[in-house]
Design a protein around this motif. Sequence first.
Motif, PDB file in Angstrom:
ATOM      1  N   ALA A   9      -5.004  -0.864  -3.036  1.00 28.21           N
ATOM      2  CA  ALA A   9      -3.952   0.128  -3.263  1.00 28.21           C
ATOM      3  C   ALA A   9      -3.866   0.437  -4.761  1.00 28.21           C
ATOM      4  N   SER A  11      -1.429   1.466  -6.625  1.00 25.08           N
ATOM      5  CA  SER A  11      -0.232   0.945  -7.285  1.00 25.08           C
ATOM      6  C   SER A  11      -0.393  -0.535  -7.632  1.00 25.08           C
ATOM      7  N   GLU A  14      -2.672  -0.764 -10.730  1.00 25.60           N
ATOM      8  CA  GLU A  14      -1.892  -0.472 -11.936  1.00 25.60           C
ATOM      9  C   GLU A  14      -1.036  -1.673 -12.336  1.00 25.60           C
ATOM     10  N   CYS A  32      -8.308   4.263  -7.183  1.00 28.26           N
ATOM     11  CA  CYS A  32      -7.735   3.511  -8.311  1.00 28.26           C
ATOM     12  C   CYS A  32      -8.263   4.121  -9.609  1.00 28.26           C
ATOM     13  N   ALA A  69       0.306   2.045   1.766  1.00 29.69           N
ATOM     14  CA  ALA A  69      -1.018   2.626   1.543  1.00 29.69           C
ATOM     15  C   ALA A  69      -2.065   2.153   2.532  1.00 29.69           C
ATOM     16  N   THR A  96      10.568  -2.043  -6.404  1.00 27.85           N
ATOM     17  CA  THR A  96       9.318  -2.049  -7.166  1.00 27.85           C
ATOM     18  C   THR A  96       9.322  -3.177  -8.193  1.00 27.85           C
ATOM     19  N   THR A 231       3.045   9.766 -11.959  1.00 25.18           N
ATOM     20  CA  THR A 231       3.552   8.396 -11.903  1.00 25.18           C
ATOM     21  C   THR A 231       4.648   8.231 -10.853  1.00 25.18           C
ATOM     22  N   ARG A 234       3.567   6.587  -7.300  1.00 27.72           N
ATOM     23  CA  ARG A 234       3.101   5.219  -7.087  1.00 27.72           C
ATOM     24  C   ARG A 234       4.164   4.209  -7.501  1.00 27.72           C
ATOM     25  N   SER A 236       4.585   1.467  -9.068  1.00 35.49           N
ATOM     26  CA  SER A 236       4.015   0.540 -10.041  1.00 35.49           C
ATOM     27  C   SER A 236       4.932   0.534 -11.265  1.00 35.49           C
TER      28      SER A 236
END
Length: 261
Positions: A9, A11, A14, A32, A69, A96, A231, A234, A236
């Motif tokens: 995935a 995220s 990252e 990615c 994902a 997150t 951004t 995702r 992340s």
Amino acid sequence: HPRRLVSIAPSVTESLYALGLGNRLVGDTDYCDYPPQARTISRIGSMLSPNLEKIVELRPDLVLGTDEANRRETADQLEHLGIPLYGVTAHTVDGTLQSLEDLGHVLDWDQPTQKLVATLRARVSAVDQQVHGQPRLKVLFVVWYRPLITAGNQTFISDVIQRAGGVSVSDDLKTEWPHMGLEDVLKRAPDVILFPQTDTFSPGLDEFQKLPGWRDVSAVKNHRLYLISETIMRPSPRLIDSLEELANILHPQTRRRGGLP
């Protein structure tokens, strides 16, 4: 003590780099793409149908994915092969950050993770202060425009909009990525329309002034259409970048440059 990691995935990829663990990554997906170093890792195919033979070849101690994902079938296949899988779950800004903490714990990387998460939480708190008491604008997030696909209330995108001082006009829709007709958009009358800033998105924002249906929406008439960084797509650490960016779009009078106050 997992040392050889495969991410399925973007995220997660990252997050690993943000934690300083990119050197443990031996494989990731074709999607990615951040940071640039992620593109140099051995590729294991797509998120939905990763190449299991390639994963086995890479001899990972742990495969990392997300419930959003990746498919359950992939988890079952990895289990059958005897390859451990850890699933990250994040549907909100707070979720997150919590998932990042959990990831750091699983990877025996608690102290650096706590330091990063504390910095991110301080940035979220700064946005909370920035938008406190400000009027909440109605926001339509456009995942795709033909047909119109938006973000439902179970997504981290909806939560970012709320935390940035707005309210998503699609929050009453139950599915994660619902379709919406333009007639419905007209009724909901968004003050602001957001589009993800990706290479594949078209047409240009000025062209919406001419598109049938779209040109009658108040946000289009008032030229309140904005591209927002990818951004926001995702969950992340970079999700906090999009939170700050959106708070500045919705409330420019309280604008911050980002980061700590």
